[in-house]
Design a protein around this motif. Structure first.
Motif, PDB file in Angstrom:
ATOM      1  N   LYS A  39       0.826  -1.217   0.000  1.00 15.77           N
ATOM      2  CA  LYS A  39       0.000   0.000   0.000  1.00 15.77           C
ATOM      3  C   LYS A  39       0.851   1.253   0.000  1.00 15.77           C
ATOM      4  O   LYS A  39       0.412   2.303  -0.441  1.00 15.77           O
ATOM      5  CB  LYS A  39      -0.957   0.020   1.185  1.00 15.77           C
ATOM      6  CG  LYS A  39      -0.329   0.406   2.523  1.00 15.77           C
ATOM      7  CD  LYS A  39      -1.332   0.345   3.660  1.00 15.77           C
ATOM      8  CE  LYS A  39      -0.679   0.586   5.009  1.00 15.77           C
ATOM      9  NZ  LYS A  39      -0.746   1.956   5.471  1.00 15.77           N
ATOM     10  N   LYS A  42       2.305   0.948  -4.035  1.00 12.30           N
ATOM     11  CA  LYS A  42       1.305   0.565  -5.049  1.00 12.30           C
ATOM     12  C   LYS A  42       1.930   0.295  -6.417  1.00 12.30           C
ATOM     13  O   LYS A  42       1.313   0.581  -7.451  1.00 12.30           O
ATOM     14  CB  LYS A  42       0.234   1.671  -5.173  1.00 12.30           C
ATOM     15  CG  LYS A  42      -0.804   1.643  -4.029  1.00 12.30           C
ATOM     16  CD  LYS A  42      -1.911   2.644  -4.272  1.00 12.30           C
ATOM     17  CE  LYS A  42      -3.053   2.522  -3.274  1.00 12.30           C
ATOM     18  NZ  LYS A  42      -3.938   1.377  -3.525  1.00 12.30           N
ATOM     19  N   ALA A  61      -3.656  -3.880   1.146  1.00 11.47           N
ATOM     20  CA  ALA A  61      -4.749  -3.210   1.866  1.00 11.47           C
ATOM     21  C   ALA A  61      -6.045  -3.219   1.081  1.00 11.47           C
ATOM     22  O   ALA A  61      -7.101  -2.935   1.647  1.00 11.47           O
ATOM     23  CB  ALA A  61      -4.352  -1.771   2.195  1.00 11.47           C
ATOM     24  N   THR A  62      -5.989  -3.503  -0.219  1.00  2.94           N
ATOM     25  CA  THR A  62      -7.188  -3.451  -1.055  1.00  2.94           C
ATOM     26  C   THR A  62      -7.245  -4.681  -1.964  1.00  2.94           C
ATOM     27  O   THR A  62      -6.221  -5.311  -2.254  1.00  2.94           O
ATOM     28  CB  THR A  62      -7.197  -2.206  -1.971  1.00  2.94           C
ATOM     29  OG1 THR A  62      -6.137  -2.342  -2.931  1.00  2.94           O
ATOM     30  CG2 THR A  62      -7.018  -0.916  -1.189  1.00  2.94           C
ATOM     31  N   ARG A  64      -7.839  -4.510  -5.120  1.00  2.00           N
ATOM     32  CA  ARG A  64      -7.075  -4.153  -6.326  1.00  2.00           C
ATOM     33  C   ARG A  64      -5.606  -4.505  -6.166  1.00  2.00           C
ATOM     34  O   ARG A  64      -4.970  -5.023  -7.094  1.00  2.00           O
ATOM     35  CB  ARG A  64      -7.260  -2.657  -6.624  1.00  2.00           C
ATOM     36  CG  ARG A  64      -6.445  -2.082  -7.780  1.00  2.00           C
ATOM     37  CD  ARG A  64      -6.989  -2.395  -9.165  1.00  2.00           C
ATOM     38  NE  ARG A  64      -8.314  -1.872  -9.418  1.00  2.00           N
ATOM     39  CZ  ARG A  64      -8.621  -0.661  -9.898  1.00  2.00           C
ATOM     40  NH1 ARG A  64      -7.651   0.179 -10.209  1.00  2.00           N
ATOM     41  NH2 ARG A  64      -9.863  -0.287 -10.092  1.00  2.00           N
ATOM     42  N   GLU A  65      -5.047  -4.202  -5.011  1.00  2.00           N
ATOM     43  CA  GLU A  65      -3.633  -4.525  -4.778  1.00  2.00           C
ATOM     44  C   GLU A  65      -3.393  -6.040  -4.895  1.00  2.00           C
ATOM     45  O   GLU A  65      -2.405  -6.471  -5.510  1.00  2.00           O
ATOM     46  CB  GLU A  65      -3.190  -3.995  -3.404  1.00  2.00           C
ATOM     47  CG  GLU A  65      -3.085  -2.471  -3.353  1.00  2.00           C
ATOM     48  CD  GLU A  65      -2.912  -1.887  -1.952  1.00  2.00           C
ATOM     49  OE1 GLU A  65      -2.990  -0.650  -1.819  1.00  2.00           O
ATOM     50  OE2 GLU A  65      -2.714  -2.657  -0.991  1.00  2.00           O
ATOM     51  N   ARG A 334      -3.177   1.524  -8.028  1.00  2.00           N
ATOM     52  CA  ARG A 334      -4.072   2.609  -7.607  1.00  2.00           C
ATOM     53  C   ARG A 334      -5.522   2.174  -7.722  1.00  2.00           C
ATOM     54  O   ARG A 334      -5.873   1.346  -8.549  1.00  2.00           O
ATOM     55  CB  ARG A 334      -3.878   3.819  -8.509  1.00  2.00           C
ATOM     56  CG  ARG A 334      -2.476   4.308  -8.608  1.00  2.00           C
ATOM     57  CD  ARG A 334      -2.350   5.280  -9.771  1.00  2.00           C
ATOM     58  NE  ARG A 334      -2.929   6.576  -9.435  1.00  2.00           N
ATOM     59  CZ  ARG A 334      -3.299   7.483 -10.330  1.00  2.00           C
ATOM     60  NH1 ARG A 334      -3.204   7.222 -11.627  1.00  2.00           N
ATOM     61  NH2 ARG A 334      -3.787   8.632  -9.950  1.00  2.00           N
ATOM     62  N   GLY A 335      -6.376   2.810  -6.935  1.00  2.00           N
ATOM     63  CA  GLY A 335      -7.812   2.522  -7.011  1.00  2.00           C
ATOM     64  C   GLY A 335      -8.160   1.316  -6.154  1.00  2.00           C
ATOM     65  O   GLY A 335      -7.347   0.848  -5.357  1.00  2.00           O
ATOM     66  N   TRP A 336      -9.372   0.802  -6.345  1.00  2.00           N
ATOM     67  CA  TRP A 336      -9.875  -0.203  -5.390  1.00  2.00           C
ATOM     68  C   TRP A 336     -10.419  -1.456  -6.041  1.00  2.00           C
ATOM     69  O   TRP A 336     -10.613  -1.745  -6.975  1.00  2.00           O
ATOM     70  CB  TRP A 336     -10.994   0.427  -4.541  1.00  2.00           C
ATOM     71  CG  TRP A 336     -10.448   1.491  -3.663  1.00  2.00           C
ATOM     72  CD1 TRP A 336      -9.806   1.317  -2.474  1.00  2.00           C
ATOM     73  CD2 TRP A 336     -10.413   2.915  -3.911  1.00  2.00           C
ATOM     74  NE1 TRP A 336      -9.383   2.520  -1.968  1.00  2.00           N
ATOM     75  CE2 TRP A 336      -9.740   3.504  -2.821  1.00  2.00           C
ATOM     76  CE3 TRP A 336     -10.862   3.716  -4.955  1.00  2.00           C
ATOM     77  CZ2 TRP A 336      -9.535   4.886  -2.752  1.00  2.00           C
ATOM     78  CZ3 TRP A 336     -10.650   5.074  -4.884  1.00  2.00           C
ATOM     79  CH2 TRP A 336     -10.000   5.650  -3.791  1.00  2.00           C
TER      80      TRP A 336
END
Lengths: 336, 336
Positions: A39, A42, A61-62, A64-65, A334-336
């Motif tokens: 995170k 990224k 953390a997401t 997307r990651e 980036r983003g989710w």
């Protein structure tokens, strides 16, 4: 290409400083002892350098990651250290061959893991930070419920985020030990091999975890640089161009502002100058100690106060050695 | 699709409130009297609604914004109200048939316009905000130099950004008049038809400009909502999901944080709740006045403190009417 030819604002990474930071951390927390948190940067290109040092498990953390890391071939052991309720996209990542473990701190999230098709979990324990995590005394019950539901419980995680920026190392060490006592007791109830936690701020003070979730150490920011026992170098700056100079009042305006810097820890800094304020696309500053104003067209390298949201604002980061641009990585998570 | 089905965090726009805001502003500043600033929303879909109300000239802060607006067919009269030094990409926009005017506050930027192939300029005048803009007494000389260099000088611009958030409307009116006196005097020296300036905060107090550069009025944020004479409705919120609840301490955690909110004006707000803090992917809050804690899975709609950097952090915005999602626009002007 030379640094002076980059369009601005631009995220610029000093490759030498980055490599030294990665080596310093790998010396203290080798191979799987470190589970780098993506995170902070990224960027799968940077994660690959971390994997090259043997850190093949990563923290995300997401969703997307997780997805981007898996697609980049870095999905050997991905931990989503965060509570999510719709795990269908994660199940697709698992089905495609990556290993995904998720944090669980409630029955609701546990049921979401079952419903979503994720099969491995850590019990997320609250160790004092007012955020996610179950009460330590509930961890054993939750682990039992997870196993009853058919999930594999790999252990516990607990993030002492409230202690990362405690200034005095001795005080930070004492408080970290107290927080980790809670995690150790929960671990005794939960079972499993993993105690995951910690971060760049507690890389020296956390002696309890089996794996450290540090992320900021790779690129650094001014908040962490203020710590006496955090030796990592500032590897990331935001390159900006001076576009206007006010000679009578004595300030200059650079073309990087609120959309180029995470601002929650305050203004970026500029060595040798005083930063007045940022607006959407500008940072206004004046040289200190009677130094002359810059000229229109001069480049400056501003240091972000908080790296995580800063990286998330940029499409790419440029790697430099001195004045030479040697590589470019998309900030692809980036983003989710 | 229903609001509850959106993945979170998500930018959500109340279409009714947006349309009413656009109509209110168009009533006071009709057609070309308003030159909407796209930096606030960075979304050509929203700009098209502004153009539908006759505002066919737009204000931009970045080259990317100019390029995307032109590509979207909204390039009838684009003002880059910012100093840039490499205008080659702008010349390409002009060559493709759009009209581009740039701000010029120094000989260096003037030469950049000539070198880059941009043909029309406004003289950018400092009216008190410590940022860009030439001294008012230098505006005439700069206009002469621009004309000598073959540029068309359309007039002046001056942004009283330091006055936008002055709380007392009477004080704001008085100070705005003082700032605009500087612009009027510069205009007398420069010539041309245009006096461009102002913003949402001075939509009632700026009576001098021929065109207002307001942007925030369309979607609004908590900083502007605190102004007594700024009647625009809060049209934008960030939708988040409650992912963790701490019953003993009494707080809840929603899945939108520092990467979903511009933080320079402070934390987002949540009506009926007290926001404790934001971290990268979380906002921690507690209900006020003894209201019960939300449940895991509940949705909340947080109100950003500053709209411009908030929009720039998201890939898309969802338009809703009540609970129904009626449209989705890409935030297509992000980046530089």
């Amino acid at each position: 290409m030379r640094l002076g030819e980059l369009p601005t604002p631009a995220l610029v990474v000093d490759r030498g400083a980055l490599e030294r930071n990665l080596d310093t951390m790998a010396g203290a927390w080798p191979a799987r002892r470190l589970r780098p948190h993506v995170k902070a940067h990224k960027t799968s290109g940077l994660a690959r350098l971390q994997a090259d040092r043997g850190h093949v498990g990563f923290t995300c953390a997401t969703i997307r990651e997780v997805e981007v890391m898996a697609a980049a071939g870095l999905g050997e052991d991905l931990l989503l250290a965060n509570e999510v309720l719709d795990m269908r996209r994660l199940a697709a990542v698992v089905d495609a061959g990556s290993r995904v473990t998720v944090a669980v701190d409630s029955d609701a999230v546990l049921q979401a893991a079952v419903a979503g098709g994720v099969r491995e979990v850590l019990i997320d324990v609250n160790v004092g930070l007012p955020r996610c995590g179950c009460p330590p005394e509930d961890a054993g019950r939750l682990a039992d419920a997870a196993r009853t539901a058919g999930l594999e419980v790999r252990g516990v995680m607990g993030y002492e985020g409230h202690l990362m920026l405690v200034a005095d190392p001795a005080e930070r060490r004492l408080k970290t030990a107290g927080a980790m006592d809670l995690l150790l007791r929960a671990s005794a109830d939960v079972g499993g091999d993993i105690l995951s936690g910690g971060g760049t701020g507690t890389w020296r003070t956390n002696t309890a975890v089996t794996e450290l979730q540090a992320g900021s150490y790779a690129l650094m920011d001014t908040a962490y640089a203020a710590q006496d026992d955090v030796p990592f170098e500032q590897a990331l700056t935001v390159l900006a161009t001076v576009v206007s100079v006010n000679g009578s009042t004595g300030y200059a305006v650079a073309d990087a502002g609120l959309k180029a810097f995470g601002m929650d820890h305050g203004n970026p800094t500029l060595p040798g100058s005083s930063v007045w304020y940022c607006s959407d696309e500008h940072t206004v500053f004046s040289p200190e100690d009677g130094a002359p104003l810059p000229a229109i067209g001069d480049r400056v390298r501003l240091v972000p106060a908080h790296i995580d949201p800063t990286c998330a604002m940029h499409e790419r980061m440029w790697l430099v050695e001195g004045e030479e641009v040697v590589d470019c990585w998309p900030v692809d998570m980036r983003g989710w």
